[in-house]
Design a protein around this motif. Structure first.
Motif, PDB file in Angstrom:
ATOM      1  N   TRP A  63       0.864  -1.178   0.000  1.00 31.96           N
ATOM      2  CA  TRP A  63       0.000   0.000   0.000  1.00 31.96           C
ATOM      3  C   TRP A  63       0.902   1.229   0.000  1.00 31.96           C
ATOM      4  O   TRP A  63       1.831   1.328   0.807  1.00 31.96           O
ATOM      5  N   ILE A  64       0.649   2.159  -0.901  1.00 28.20           N
ATOM      6  CA  ILE A  64       1.435   3.388  -0.993  1.00 28.20           C
ATOM      7  C   ILE A  64       0.514   4.575  -0.740  1.00 28.20           C
ATOM      8  O   ILE A  64      -0.508   4.731  -1.421  1.00 28.20           O
ATOM      9  N   GLY A  65       0.864   5.391   0.248  1.00 24.28           N
ATOM     10  CA  GLY A  65       0.077   6.571   0.574  1.00 24.28           C
ATOM     11  C   GLY A  65       0.756   7.830   0.051  1.00 24.28           C
ATOM     12  O   GLY A  65       1.966   8.016   0.231  1.00 24.28           O
ATOM     13  N   ARG A  66      -0.012   8.683  -0.594  1.00 23.20           N
ATOM     14  CA  ARG A  66       0.530   9.921  -1.160  1.00 23.20           C
ATOM     15  C   ARG A  66      -0.252  11.127  -0.684  1.00 23.20           C
ATOM     16  O   ARG A  66      -1.476  11.066  -0.514  1.00 23.20           O
ATOM     17  N   LEU A  67       0.472  12.215  -0.495  1.00 21.63           N
ATOM     18  CA  LEU A  67      -0.113  13.541  -0.349  1.00 21.63           C
ATOM     19  C   LEU A  67       0.387  14.342  -1.546  1.00 21.63           C
ATOM     20  O   LEU A  67       1.594  14.559  -1.683  1.00 21.63           O
ATOM     21  N   ALA A  70       3.708  13.078  -3.704  1.00 20.97           N
ATOM     22  CA  ALA A  70       4.811  12.527  -2.915  1.00 20.97           C
ATOM     23  C   ALA A  70       4.354  11.340  -2.071  1.00 20.97           C
ATOM     24  O   ALA A  70       3.274  11.356  -1.468  1.00 20.97           O
ATOM     25  N   ILE A  71       5.192  10.301  -2.006  1.00 22.00           N
ATOM     26  CA  ILE A  71       4.934   9.170  -1.126  1.00 22.00           C
ATOM     27  C   ILE A  71       5.198   9.608   0.318  1.00 22.00           C
ATOM     28  O   ILE A  71       6.287  10.105   0.637  1.00 22.00           O
ATOM     29  N   VAL A  72       4.212   9.430   1.180  1.00 20.09           N
ATOM     30  CA  VAL A  72       4.354   9.817   2.585  1.00 20.09           C
ATOM     31  C   VAL A  72       4.160   8.634   3.526  1.00 20.09           C
ATOM     32  O   VAL A  72       4.433   8.741   4.723  1.00 20.09           O
ATOM     33  N   ALA A  73       3.694   7.498   3.011  1.00 21.20           N
ATOM     34  CA  ALA A  73       3.482   6.319   3.845  1.00 21.20           C
ATOM     35  C   ALA A  73       3.513   5.075   2.972  1.00 21.20           C
ATOM     36  O   ALA A  73       3.198   5.126   1.775  1.00 21.20           O
ATOM     37  N   LYS A  74       3.897   3.977   3.573  1.00 16.56           N
ATOM     38  CA  LYS A  74       3.957   2.707   2.841  1.00 16.56           C
ATOM     39  C   LYS A  74       3.667   1.571   3.799  1.00 16.56           C
ATOM     40  O   LYS A  74       4.117   1.568   4.942  1.00 16.56           O
ATOM     41  N   GLY A  75       2.914   0.590   3.325  1.00 13.25           N
ATOM     42  CA  GLY A  75       2.641  -0.611   4.102  1.00 13.25           C
ATOM     43  C   GLY A  75       2.853  -1.849   3.257  1.00 13.25           C
ATOM     44  O   GLY A  75       2.684  -1.825   2.036  1.00 13.25           O
ATOM     45  N   ILE A  76       3.248  -2.941   3.905  1.00 16.32           N
ATOM     46  CA  ILE A  76       3.409  -4.233   3.228  1.00 16.32           C
ATOM     47  C   ILE A  76       2.757  -5.304   4.091  1.00 16.32           C
ATOM     48  O   ILE A  76       2.866  -5.276   5.323  1.00 16.32           O
ATOM     49  N   ALA A  77       2.098  -6.251   3.460  1.00 21.26           N
ATOM     50  CA  ALA A  77       1.611  -7.454   4.133  1.00 21.26           C
ATOM     51  C   ALA A  77       2.256  -8.666   3.472  1.00 21.26           C
ATOM     52  O   ALA A  77       2.260  -8.781   2.245  1.00 21.26           O
ATOM     53  N   GLY A 100       2.738  11.373  13.627  1.00 20.78           N
ATOM     54  CA  GLY A 100       1.910  11.961  14.667  1.00 20.78           C
ATOM     55  C   GLY A 100       0.698  12.703  14.143  1.00 20.78           C
ATOM     56  O   GLY A 100       0.017  13.404  14.897  1.00 20.78           O
ATOM     57  N   GLN A 101       0.389  12.548  12.849  1.00 16.31           N
ATOM     58  CA  GLN A 101      -0.746  13.242  12.249  1.00 16.31           C
ATOM     59  C   GLN A 101      -1.857  12.284  11.832  1.00 16.31           C
ATOM     60  O   GLN A 101      -2.798  12.668  11.143  1.00 16.31           O
ATOM     61  N   GLY A 102      -1.754  11.030  12.226  1.00 18.63           N
ATOM     62  CA  GLY A 102      -2.801  10.064  11.920  1.00 18.63           C
ATOM     63  C   GLY A 102      -2.630   9.319  10.615  1.00 18.63           C
ATOM     64  O   GLY A 102      -3.489   8.505  10.249  1.00 18.63           O
ATOM     65  N   LEU A 103      -1.541   9.555   9.892  1.00 14.90           N
ATOM     66  CA  LEU A 103      -1.361   8.886   8.608  1.00 14.90           C
ATOM     67  C   LEU A 103      -1.136   7.384   8.783  1.00 14.90           C
ATOM     68  O   LEU A 103      -1.639   6.572   7.990  1.00 14.90           O
ATOM     69  N   GLY A 104      -0.387   7.006   9.811  1.00 17.56           N
ATOM     70  CA  GLY A 104      -0.168   5.583  10.066  1.00 17.56           C
ATOM     71  C   GLY A 104      -1.465   4.870  10.415  1.00 17.56           C
ATOM     72  O   GLY A 104      -1.717   3.758   9.944  1.00 17.56           O
ATOM     73  N   SER A 105      -2.303   5.504  11.230  1.00 18.15           N
ATOM     74  CA  SER A 105      -3.591   4.904  11.589  1.00 18.15           C
ATOM     75  C   SER A 105      -4.487   4.767  10.368  1.00 18.15           C
ATOM     76  O   SER A 105      -5.183   3.757  10.198  1.00 18.15           O
ATOM     77  N   GLU A 106      -4.481   5.785   9.513  1.00 13.19           N
ATOM     78  CA  GLU A 106      -5.286   5.735   8.297  1.00 13.19           C
ATOM     79  C   GLU A 106      -4.824   4.605   7.388  1.00 13.19           C
ATOM     80  O   GLU A 106      -5.643   3.861   6.822  1.00 13.19           O
ATOM     81  N   LEU A 107      -3.518   4.465   7.245  1.00 12.25           N
ATOM     82  CA  LEU A 107      -2.983   3.410   6.391  1.00 12.25           C
ATOM     83  C   LEU A 107      -3.297   2.033   6.965  1.00 12.25           C
ATOM     84  O   LEU A 107      -3.724   1.125   6.238  1.00 12.25           O
ATOM     85  N   LEU A 108      -3.099   1.849   8.270  1.00 12.14           N
ATOM     86  CA  LEU A 108      -3.363   0.559   8.887  1.00 12.14           C
ATOM     87  C   LEU A 108      -4.833   0.176   8.753  1.00 12.14           C
ATOM     88  O   LEU A 108      -5.167  -0.987   8.490  1.00 12.14           O
ATOM     89  N   ALA A 109      -5.752   1.135   8.920  1.00 15.25           N
ATOM     90  CA  ALA A 109      -7.177   0.843   8.771  1.00 15.25           C
ATOM     91  C   ALA A 109      -7.496   0.365   7.358  1.00 15.25           C
ATOM     92  O   ALA A 109      -8.278  -0.573   7.168  1.00 15.25           O
ATOM     93  N   GLU A 110      -6.895   0.999   6.357  1.00 17.59           N
ATOM     94  CA  GLU A 110      -7.115   0.590   4.973  1.00 17.59           C
ATOM     95  C   GLU A 110      -6.560  -0.811   4.739  1.00 17.59           C
ATOM     96  O   GLU A 110      -7.199  -1.648   4.073  1.00 17.59           O
ATOM     97  N   MET A 111      -5.394  -1.094   5.275  1.00 15.56           N
ATOM     98  CA  MET A 111      -4.797  -2.417   5.126  1.00 15.56           C
ATOM     99  C   MET A 111      -5.675  -3.476   5.779  1.00 15.56           C
ATOM    100  O   MET A 111      -5.924  -4.536   5.199  1.00 15.56           O
ATOM    101  N   GLU A 112      -6.150  -3.196   6.984  1.00 20.56           N
ATOM    102  CA  GLU A 112      -6.995  -4.152   7.694  1.00 20.56           C
ATOM    103  C   GLU A 112      -8.267  -4.453   6.905  1.00 20.56           C
ATOM    104  O   GLU A 112      -8.703  -5.608   6.825  1.00 20.56           O
TER     105      GLU A 112
END
Length: 253
Positions: A63-67, A70-77, A100-112
């Motif tokens: 999962w690649i998160g962009r603002l 630009a890539i600002v977050a990445k997840g792998i399963a 600290g702005q909630g991007l990690g939580s947003e990404l994890l929720a999408e992954m889940e």
């Protein structure tokens, strides 16, 4: 944040090559911020394989998160294909300047949500922490492992994020790797270094590290609720081990 989901093998080689350089740059930035050293820097062939090539035993989803662009977050399963078919080993990371702005939580929720739709209702994770971070505040609050010995600083960002999202700290590994004879001989011959594995086998590490295994506290999740939210069911006592597997890579959230 715009999140793109890329199961391994779902995109053409041309599409993967078009994003490979920026994914590598992001992964290198994350590794630099972790303090683990250049031995853990990403390799183009490994990242390309994660995006392109599932095997009969293992598949990866990214999962690649962009603002903006630009890539600002990445997840792998990491998904086993022969056993533990309800388990996903997850790793996430967020740009150091945007934590600290909630991007990690947003990404994890999408992954889940995506993983639950595939029947992967149990998650495990781990973080790799250099000794300098682990021992920075020996008198501060620490979290003890449920199995074996050892503890981690409770305020370590990786640790705090996982605990806050319902994971339990299961086990601690201490890693200290010396140069191999093969590497020494290659160095003397001025040859290229031996191939290194992303997960550590065969690496030459200049520093030690601590690998911390986590699993979900309740382990089983109900089907995803509307609006990409996932509820956890905590029916399993804290400290129980839900699966024979544990341990994908997780970075700083």
């Amino acid at each position: 944040m715009e999140i793109t989901h890329i199961p391994a093998g779902s995109r053409s080689g041309e599409e993967i090559e078009s994003i490979l350089a920026e994914v590598l740059d992001f992964d290198t930035l994350i590794n630099e911020a972790s303090g683990l050293g250049t031995d853990f820097d990403p390799r183009a062939d490994e990242v390309r394989r994660e995006l392109l090539s599932p095997t009969q035993y293992l598949s990866n989803q990214t999962w690649i998160g962009r603002l903006g662009r630009a890539i600002v977050a990445k997840g792998i399963a990491y998904l086993a294909l022969q056993d533990n078919l309800d388990v996903a080993d997850v790793w996430c990371s967020v740009h150091p300047e945007l934590r600290g702005q909630g991007l990690g939580s947003e990404l994890l929720a999408e992954m889940e949500t995506n993983l639950a739709a595939q029947g992967r209702t149990q998650l495990t994770s781990y973080c790799e922490i250099p000794p300098s971070a682990r021992d920075a505040d020996l008198r501060g609050a620490h979290l003890a492992a449920d199995s074996g010995t050892g503890s981690l600083p409770a305020n370590q960002p990786d640790v705090a994020f996982l605990i806050r999202h319902g994971f339990a700290f299961k086990q601690l590994e201490r890693c200290s790797v010396a140069n191999s004879a093969t590497e020494h001989r290659s160095s003397c011959l001025k040859a290229k270094p031996a191939t290194r594995s992303r997960r550590g086998t065969g690496r030459r590490l200049n520093i030690g590290s601590t690998r911390s295994h986590f699993c979900t506290r309740g382990c089983r999740r109900t089907p995803p609720a509307p609006k990409n939210s996932v509820r956890r069911r905590r029916g399993t006592p804290h400290g129980s081990v839900p699966s024979t597997r544990s341990g994908p890579r997780t970075g700083s959230w």
